[in-house]
Design a protein around this motif. Structure first.
Motif, PDB file in Angstrom:
ATOM      1  N   GLY A 177      -8.332  12.442   8.833  1.00 17.56           N
ATOM      2  CA  GLY A 177      -8.299  11.841   7.415  1.00 17.56           C
ATOM      3  C   GLY A 177      -7.984  12.809   6.412  1.00 17.56           C
ATOM      4  N   VAL A 178      -8.196  12.535   5.296  1.00 17.06           N
ATOM      5  CA  VAL A 178      -7.965  13.128   3.935  1.00 17.06           C
ATOM      6  C   VAL A 178      -9.147  12.950   2.958  1.00 17.06           C
ATOM      7  CG1 VAL A 178      -6.643  11.208   3.166  1.00 17.06           C
ATOM      8  CG2 VAL A 178      -6.164  13.213   2.068  1.00 17.06           C
ATOM      9  N   ALA A 179      -9.222  14.260   2.253  1.00 18.65           N
ATOM     10  CA  ALA A 179     -10.399  14.066   1.211  1.00 18.65           C
ATOM     11  C   ALA A 179      -9.796  14.685  -0.308  1.00 18.65           C
ATOM     12  CB  ALA A 179     -11.656  14.802   1.622  1.00 18.65           C
ATOM     13  N   ASN A 180     -10.272  14.537  -1.206  1.00 17.33           N
ATOM     14  CA  ASN A 180      -9.996  15.151  -2.444  1.00 17.33           C
ATOM     15  C   ASN A 180     -11.535  15.233  -3.200  1.00 17.33           C
ATOM     16  OD1 ASN A 180      -9.844  15.189  -5.421  1.00 17.33           O
ATOM     17  ND2 ASN A 180      -7.647  14.436  -5.345  1.00 17.33           N
ATOM     18  N   LEU A 181     -12.042  16.395  -3.386  1.00 21.54           N
ATOM     19  CA  LEU A 181     -13.090  16.694  -3.741  1.00 21.54           C
ATOM     20  C   LEU A 181     -13.415  16.644  -5.158  1.00 21.54           C
ATOM     21  CD1 LEU A 181     -15.419  17.265  -1.721  1.00 21.54           C
ATOM     22  CD2 LEU A 181     -13.431  17.801  -0.738  1.00 21.54           C
ATOM     23  N   ALA A 182     -12.229  16.686  -6.052  1.00 21.45           N
ATOM     24  CA  ALA A 182     -12.271  16.377  -7.324  1.00 21.45           C
ATOM     25  C   ALA A 182     -12.676  15.018  -7.598  1.00 21.45           C
ATOM     26  CB  ALA A 182     -10.902  16.790  -8.071  1.00 21.45           C
ATOM     27  N   SER A 183     -12.179  13.747  -7.142  1.00 23.70           N
ATOM     28  CA  SER A 183     -12.496  12.593  -7.382  1.00 23.70           C
ATOM     29  C   SER A 183     -13.487  11.940  -6.489  1.00 23.70           C
ATOM     30  CB  SER A 183     -11.202  11.773  -7.141  1.00 23.70           C
ATOM     31  OG  SER A 183     -10.907  11.720  -5.911  1.00 23.70           O
ATOM     32  N   GLY A 184     -13.893  12.664  -5.551  1.00 24.31           N
ATOM     33  CA  GLY A 184     -14.582  12.208  -4.424  1.00 24.31           C
ATOM     34  C   GLY A 184     -13.967  11.165  -3.516  1.00 24.31           C
ATOM     35  N   TRP A 209      -8.574  18.289   1.511  1.00 26.49           N
ATOM     36  CA  TRP A 209      -8.927  18.635   2.774  1.00 26.49           C
ATOM     37  C   TRP A 209      -8.174  17.498   3.617  1.00 26.49           C
ATOM     38  CZ3 TRP A 209     -10.237  16.337   7.323  1.00 26.49           C
ATOM     39  CH2 TRP A 209     -11.045  16.782   8.336  1.00 26.49           C
ATOM     40  N   VAL A 210      -7.211  18.058   4.204  1.00 26.42           N
ATOM     41  CA  VAL A 210      -6.291  16.865   5.162  1.00 26.42           C
ATOM     42  C   VAL A 210      -5.990  17.539   6.373  1.00 26.42           C
ATOM     43  CG1 VAL A 210      -4.477  15.555   4.821  1.00 26.42           C
ATOM     44  CG2 VAL A 210      -4.973  16.968   2.772  1.00 26.42           C
ATOM     45  N   ALA A 211      -6.292  16.563   7.406  1.00 22.07           N
ATOM     46  CA  ALA A 211      -6.019  16.811   8.694  1.00 22.07           C
ATOM     47  C   ALA A 211      -4.726  15.739   9.425  1.00 22.07           C
ATOM     48  CB  ALA A 211      -7.050  16.398   9.484  1.00 22.07           C
ATOM     49  N   THR A 212      -3.672  16.271   9.785  1.00 30.35           N
ATOM     50  CA  THR A 212      -2.568  15.408   9.979  1.00 30.35           C
ATOM     51  C   THR A 212      -2.394  14.911  11.391  1.00 30.35           C
ATOM     52  OG1 THR A 212      -1.290  17.277  10.645  1.00 30.35           O
ATOM     53  CG2 THR A 212      -0.961  16.595   8.384  1.00 30.35           C
ATOM     54  N   GLY A 213      -3.159  15.178  12.461  1.00 34.17           N
ATOM     55  CA  GLY A 213      -3.265  14.887  13.669  1.00 34.17           C
ATOM     56  C   GLY A 213      -1.909  14.649  14.263  1.00 34.17           C
ATOM     57  N   ASN A 214      -1.414  13.622  14.704  1.00 30.93           N
ATOM     58  CA  ASN A 214      -0.096  13.485  15.648  1.00 30.93           C
ATOM     59  C   ASN A 214       1.373  13.882  14.655  1.00 30.93           C
ATOM     60  OD1 ASN A 214      -1.710  12.942  17.695  1.00 30.93           O
ATOM     61  ND2 ASN A 214      -0.911  10.730  18.040  1.00 30.93           N
ATOM     62  N   GLU A 215       0.991  13.727  13.223  1.00 31.83           N
ATOM     63  CA  GLU A 215       2.174  14.160  12.310  1.00 31.83           C
ATOM     64  C   GLU A 215       3.184  13.128  12.679  1.00 31.83           C
ATOM     65  OE1 GLU A 215       3.346  18.075  11.705  1.00 31.83           O
ATOM     66  OE2 GLU A 215       1.287  18.400  10.878  1.00 31.83           O
ATOM     67  N   VAL A 260       0.794  -1.153  -0.009  1.00 27.78           N
ATOM     68  CA  VAL A 260       0.022  -0.018   0.003  1.00 27.78           C
ATOM     69  C   VAL A 260       1.031   1.083   0.046  1.00 27.78           C
ATOM     70  CG1 VAL A 260      -1.699   1.257   1.571  1.00 27.78           C
ATOM     71  CG2 VAL A 260      -1.981  -1.263   1.305  1.00 27.78           C
ATOM     72  N   ARG A 261       0.361   2.240  -0.746  1.00 30.29           N
ATOM     73  CA  ARG A 261       1.401   3.357  -0.908  1.00 30.29           C
ATOM     74  C   ARG A 261       1.533   4.342   0.371  1.00 30.29           C
ATOM     75  NH1 ARG A 261      -0.423   2.473  -6.287  1.00 30.29           N
ATOM     76  NH2 ARG A 261       1.354   1.461  -7.401  1.00 30.29           N
ATOM     77  N   ALA A 262       0.095   4.397   0.879  1.00 33.00           N
ATOM     78  CA  ALA A 262      -0.204   5.545   1.864  1.00 33.00           C
ATOM     79  C   ALA A 262      -1.181   4.865   2.714  1.00 33.00           C
ATOM     80  CB  ALA A 262      -0.582   7.012   1.194  1.00 33.00           C
ATOM     81  N   CYS A 263      -0.909   5.203   4.041  1.00 36.07           N
ATOM     82  CA  CYS A 263      -1.816   4.769   5.052  1.00 36.07           C
ATOM     83  C   CYS A 263      -2.444   5.999   6.014  1.00 36.07           C
ATOM     84  CB  CYS A 263      -1.103   3.728   5.816  1.00 36.07           C
ATOM     85  SG  CYS A 263      -1.983   2.830   7.118  1.00 36.07           S
ATOM     86  N   ALA A 264      -3.500   5.897   6.173  1.00 36.27           N
ATOM     87  CA  ALA A 264      -4.130   7.149   6.938  1.00 36.27           C
ATOM     88  C   ALA A 264      -4.583   6.294   8.153  1.00 36.27           C
ATOM     89  CB  ALA A 264      -5.216   7.845   6.127  1.00 36.27           C
ATOM     90  N   VAL A 265      -3.906   6.918   9.328  1.00 33.69           N
ATOM     91  CA  VAL A 265      -4.412   6.073  10.680  1.00 33.69           C
ATOM     92  C   VAL A 265      -5.232   6.837  11.479  1.00 33.69           C
ATOM     93  CG1 VAL A 265      -3.686   4.981  12.683  1.00 33.69           C
ATOM     94  CG2 VAL A 265      -2.262   4.779  10.564  1.00 33.69           C
ATOM     95  N   LEU A 266      -6.643   6.728  11.247  1.00 33.49           N
ATOM     96  CA  LEU A 266      -7.632   7.865  12.074  1.00 33.49           C
ATOM     97  C   LEU A 266      -7.947   7.419  13.600  1.00 33.49           C
ATOM     98  CD1 LEU A 266      -7.966   8.388   8.889  1.00 33.49           C
ATOM     99  CD2 LEU A 266     -10.495   8.500   9.192  1.00 33.49           C
ATOM    100  N   SER A 267      -7.329   6.088  13.646  1.00 28.72           N
ATOM    101  CA  SER A 267      -7.351   5.531  15.231  1.00 28.72           C
ATOM    102  C   SER A 267      -6.884   6.657  16.213  1.00 28.72           C
ATOM    103  CB  SER A 267      -6.903   4.282  15.231  1.00 28.72           C
ATOM    104  OG  SER A 267      -7.278   3.449  14.135  1.00 28.72           O
ATOM    105  N   SER A 268      -7.353   6.797  17.313  1.00 27.08           N
ATOM    106  CA  SER A 268      -6.565   7.536  18.335  1.00 27.08           C
ATOM    107  C   SER A 268      -6.116   6.651  19.418  1.00 27.08           C
ATOM    108  CB  SER A 268      -7.516   8.753  18.731  1.00 27.08           C
ATOM    109  OG  SER A 268      -8.670   8.314  19.351  1.00 27.08           O
TER     110      SER A 268
END
Lengths: 709, 709
Positions: free
Chosen positions: A138-145, A190-196, A96-104
């Motif tokens: 998380g992250v969002a791209n509104l062009a692709s949905g 739209w991106v939120a990085t959290g703990n970075e 997998v190329r990128a992983c977004a960990v939304l868990s806290s």
């Protein structure tokens, strides 16, 4: 396992998305995400992973991330914290190329969480996978949905695609910015990085700028971790004609304390942050409201050629208030030329003045097209860079559609010539603002806000068009010969170093005994009055020690003074004593201070301010971040309270500001080249004279030399 | 013809209204007014006057104003300009109490219109009738429905009654203010004064404060014509616990020029306007947006006891930004006490900090009642004066009604203890803000705006509770014995006057020849070094003339210097020469300037600032409007850039600030008592010493004395 695209590209514009922890319950986070992807029309591949169900929201579910096919762009982990490291490891193994960990439940909880978080990043990096979060929205791209965020900002309204990218440490803040933009500006990312733990705000700002659809980035951070990357992103934005807007929270000491308790990051000196952002053309906002107002204008406006404003209003009072606000914000009121005034005279009622601001008077009620007649006349004036259309209360008979169309037509034509047309609709019918916005005219509900946003935009455009400074000195930077670890150079050694940097230093000699001091006084080139000072790397506050004697008229006085300051030094236990400095006493001029501080994050920061004790008491200083050009330094000197004393107040002869500017440029060039070998340099006082400048004292702090680091 | 009520009462709350120029066509102004009265439910008597119709909008019409019955409260004239004077005269003859002339075509067109306007006022005054306008948009009382304005602000929405009074020179601005208030605050009075031929904004501000339903007045003017009346109204507001908010347009030179061209009024120096409004507790807004934001808070909040703020947010980032904004705006972040922290610990998640700002964390999603649990704990802390509820994006599952109810309940309870609870809903669902507002919690959509409004409110409440100053000196003010018309006193005469006012003046003597000067130098009490200066009412710039000699060590030097300055004076043609001042030279201390300017509208204005040439170059000064108390002067001195030098910077011994404050108080008391006999007094430098202060130069401008005017 091939990895075609970069991890950041895969994060920002995924072709395939796996949800690890997908749920059939649309109220749970793992359920919400699947629903968002459908609602926002994501057309790529979606993979649901759920250990207990075969089908999730109509999708066949995989049992775990190990079953993922090759080449998935983005995996979103929404499991409990305990299950996340295994999921991340499986994703990494599967390429997998990128992983977004939304868990806290990681670094934000303390040391143990921090350890787990670091381990996850290590695993990801070992497989070349990028990691967003953890503890992020998380992250969002509104062009692709590709909306893989659980933020309510995607639910309260349906966000639409547009030229704004929102990049934020805080998901709540990202949500607020997007919500405030809604109705004015669409959002591409739209991106939120959290703990970075891995991916930072700085990196994402840089990344989103590559998308041709992005015109403006609105960024929020509580701590700048990667200043060079921010600088690189800002420079990219400048090259591409885009803008980076930023809220850096923790601007006050109290706010910084709060930010520290909120994120665990260290407080950053706000004056340095401000100088750094200004140097790189990042436009700083102080609140989310301001960020959204600026975003609205920066996203909707073509570059403007200057800051001369013409105001046209259907309320004389509103015009006056906006003229006040414009001047207060640093804009200039345009002087209308003869052609313009004649043109206005031809369409305005006989009793209306043809000066700026233009008052359409009560006549607008009878002639709603008056505005449309006046606007092109103003926009055509070569002395007008910005036309502010200020509409107060408008009655039910106003043809808002026609007005909006007419304003938009002029705005489009004018934009091609570098002229901005923007509007304030204050207390008017809401549909007027909506129609103007829909036709691409940035419109504000508050008179002062409109003007302030225009001022920031004009300032930004002016900075964008200035060539980048290139005054860095060439060659190896002279550094202390024997830096001797952490400590200070003596005044003599400090001044010698500044001489080596090419700065004019006061004439004088270092001697070791009173007789030699007397000999200096009789030498040619050392005319009285003279100054005698104890010289030691350990004597930082010589005046308080009684180790400075001023205004010595002859050799005998010099000899006596030298003996006294040596005695004072010994009495105070100063060790080592290098000797006594005998120097010419500088007469006249004005004292300023020039200094450098090496910030652990931002690097070289240069200060120029009132000198003497005043730098500490009057707090009259400006900070600059190299590389600098002449205009940067001139602007900083002009902003000092002491500036009138330099420029020749009350008919006095002006002092040599050119020499001061030259000294600051040269100093900042070398100081930046030290790479941090000198944590602090303090030249105070520097005398600005009628001809030239001269450094009268130099305090240089050292640490182990890391040449050119 | 009896006149029971005052004309102003009749204007603001008419029992009967005549419309002169009533029309059957509801699109015409005379038709609109009749319709407004019906729409807004006016229950009093309405009389329609129309020369050509027997019935107008269902009302039997009178032919002209001469047919009016006795005792009509308010006549509204909407005829063409040419017919207005006759209508006004008829109304005056018929005993109408107040007449609003909405017709335009008078003073705003030039001298002839001005003449007609003055004649109308003369007629009105001869019959004891008050006149609003002409060229105004009328007046409305939303409690009775007496809406006699053609402003679209009554049509775009239906304004509701409430605690705000809007009083404005400009009708368009009144409309904008009312429109911006709509949805937040109801409006009791709406008045636009137009040309102000008779009734002024100041008088109306004073008048509307008498209505018990009015809590806040939002005023707009481009020129303050009647400063004593504004001061009286502001004092009334303070007594009644009400607030006056004001936009005074033309704050910048450019704005002032625009205002002048718009209204024909003279520009007023904005620093004086600002000092005057501040002195009287009028809260100044800089834009209509700000005016409306302040009105929202001031109308909805009970007085607050201090400025210590606790912030609670569902977004840590928003909390940090509001903490930043609070400190920047001059509020203090509250230190939460042990009880509070324990109380927070009991309800917050274990990992959440219990410090200010309070972060409800992501937990709020699971526990929406967390806010309701935290709020009373914060509001009960004795160290908390203001609780800011900062709500970022809220999801669709948030129970907005419950939250609004809970916040409102705490707000109501806290208000009784002088604690303010207010909210910012940033990017959240609009219904949350609406529900909070509907329940009386002032709510803002912008984080920074909320904080700034709270800061202004806390400042206002603090000022309101301070007793009025009473430091005016008693007895007749000493004035120059021979004022001699417009001109200047000599330095000697100026200093003698300041001595008579009880100010400490540098020791010295006036002599007429060099020999007498030498004699002063040998007299006791005149230790060298000495100063010699030419003394003449015509020598205003002595230094430039070469007519000042400093640091004279003995009688011979003094004699020589006296001869030289006399020669320099004669050479420059100075006439008359009173002689030579021989004075002690003041050593040490810091130079400040103290001065007084008599403004034609605002009267006595007192300056304190950096002294020497610096008062002109550094622009480091504060203006004050008497009467002053100690706290006013202390605050002004503290606000100076030079203050650290007075208070003992870098370990230096502090100077005698008490003596400086005492000097300013005494000076301002006497200066105010001159009643304008001295247009300008300039004491510069005044030396602030370790013990005491001393006036070293005094420039006093005179005009014909009008004792105690």
């Amino acid at each position: 396992m091939t990895r075609g695209r970069s991890g950041l590209d895969a994060l920002l514009d995924p072709a395939s998305i796996a949800v690890v922890g997908a749920s059939d319950d649309p109220d749970k986070i793992g359920g919400r995400l699947l629903r968002r992807l459908v609602e926002y029309g994501f057309a790529g591949k979606v993979l649901a992973i759920n250990p207990t169900r075969e089908v999730v929201q109509g999708l066949p579910a995989l049992r775990d991330a190990d079953q993922l096919p090759d080449g998935v762009d983005l995996a979103v982990v929404v499991t409990a914290a305990a299950a996340a490291p295994a999921a991340v490891a499986a994703c990494a193994r599967r390429g997998v190329r990128a992983c977004a960990v939304l868990s806290s439940g990681f670094g934000e909880l303390g040391a143990e969480g921090e350890r787990v978080q670091r381990a996850m990043v290590a695993t990801a990096r070992a497989h070349g996978m990028r990691l967003l979060g953890p503890n992020c929205q998380g992250v969002a791209n509104l062009a692709s949905g590709a909306v893989t965020s659980f933020s309510s900002s995607f639910v309260n309204v349906t966000l639409r695609d547009g030229p704004l990218a929102v990049v934020s440490q805080s998901g709540a803040v990202a949500g607020m910015v997007a919500a405030l933009a809604h109705g004015h500006t669409g959002v591409r990312f739209w991106v939120a990085t959290g703990n970075e733990a891995d991916v930072t705000v700085a990196e994402l700002v840089d990344g989103v700028l590559d998308d041709p659809g992005v015109r403006v980035v609105a960024a929020y951070c509580e701590h700048v971790t990667d200043a060079p990357r921010v600088a690189a992103a800002a420079d990219k934005a400048r090259r591409l004609g885009k803008a980076v807007l930023m809220v850096k929270a923790g601007a006050t000491e109290a706010g910084a304390r709060a930010a520290v308790s909120h994120t665990g990051a260290l407080a950053q000196p706000d004056a340095v942050v401000a100088a750094f952002l200004r140097a790189h053309g990042v436009v700083r906002a102080r609140s989310l409201g301001e960020l959204s107002e600026l975003a609205r204008l920066f996203a909707g406006a073509a570059p403007v050629r200057g800051n001369r404003v013409a105001i046209v209003s259907n309320s004389g009072g509103l015009g006056v208030m906006m003229a006040d606000a414009a001047v207060a914000a640093g804009l200039a009121l345009a002087e209308l030329d003869e052609t313009t005034r004649a043109g206005l005279g031809a369409v305005l009622p006989a009793f209306a003045a043809t000066t700026n601001p233009v008052d359409l008077t009560g006549q607008i009620v009878q002639q709603p097209h008056l505005l449309s007649a006046v606007l092109p006349v103003l926009a055509a004036d070569p002395g007008v860079d910005v036309v502010l259309v200020a509409l107060g209360i408008v009655g039910p008979t106003y043809p808002v559609d026609t007005i909006a169309e007419d304003v938009a037509a002029v705005a489009t034509e004018a934009a091609g010539r570098g002229v901005l047309v923007t509007a304030a609709s204050v207390g008017g019918r809401p549909e007027l603002a909506e129609r103007l916005t829909a036709r691409g005219v940035p419109t504000f509900a508050d008179d002062a806000v409109c003007v302030r946003a225009v001022a920031r935009f004009a300032e930004h455009c002016a900075q964008r068009h200035r060539p980048r400074p290139s005054t860095a000195p060439t060659g190896d930077v002279p550094l202390p010969e024997a830096p001797g670890g952490d400590g200070f150079l003596s005044e003599h050694a400090g001044k010698a170093l500044m001489s080596a940097w090419g700065l004019p230093v006061v004439a004088g000699r270092l001697v070791t005994d009173p007789a030699a001091a007397a000999a200096v006084a009789t030498a040619t080139g050392c005319d009285p009055p003279l100054v005698v000072k104890l010289c030691s790397p350990a004597a930082l506050h010589k005046t308080e020690l009684g180790a400075v004697r001023l205004g010595l008229g002859d050799a005998a006085a010099v000899e006596r003074a030298a003996a006294e300051v040596l005695a004072a030094g010994r009495r105070a236990g100063v060790e080592p004593i290098e000797g006594v400095l005998v120097e010419a006493m500088v007469a006249g001029g004005v004292e300023v201070a020039v200094g450098g501080i090496w910030d652990p994050v931002f690097g070289a920061t240069v200060l120029v301010g009132s000198g003497g004790v005043q730098v500490e008491t009057l707090r009259d200083f400006q900070l600059l971040v190299p590389p600098l050009d002449r205009a940067d330094v001139v602007a900083a000197v002009r902003a000092l309270a002491v500036h009138p004393l330099l420029s020749g107040a009350r008919g006095a002869e002006p002092l040599d500001m050119d020499a001061l500017v030259e000294l600051v440029l040269r100093f900042s060039g070398w100081f930046a080249a030290t790479g941090g070998a000198l944590p602090e340099v303090d030249l105070n006082p520097v005398f600005v004279l009628r001809e030239g400048v001269v450094v009268a004292d130099a305090l240089v702090r050292t640490r182990e030399t890391r040449k050119g680091a």
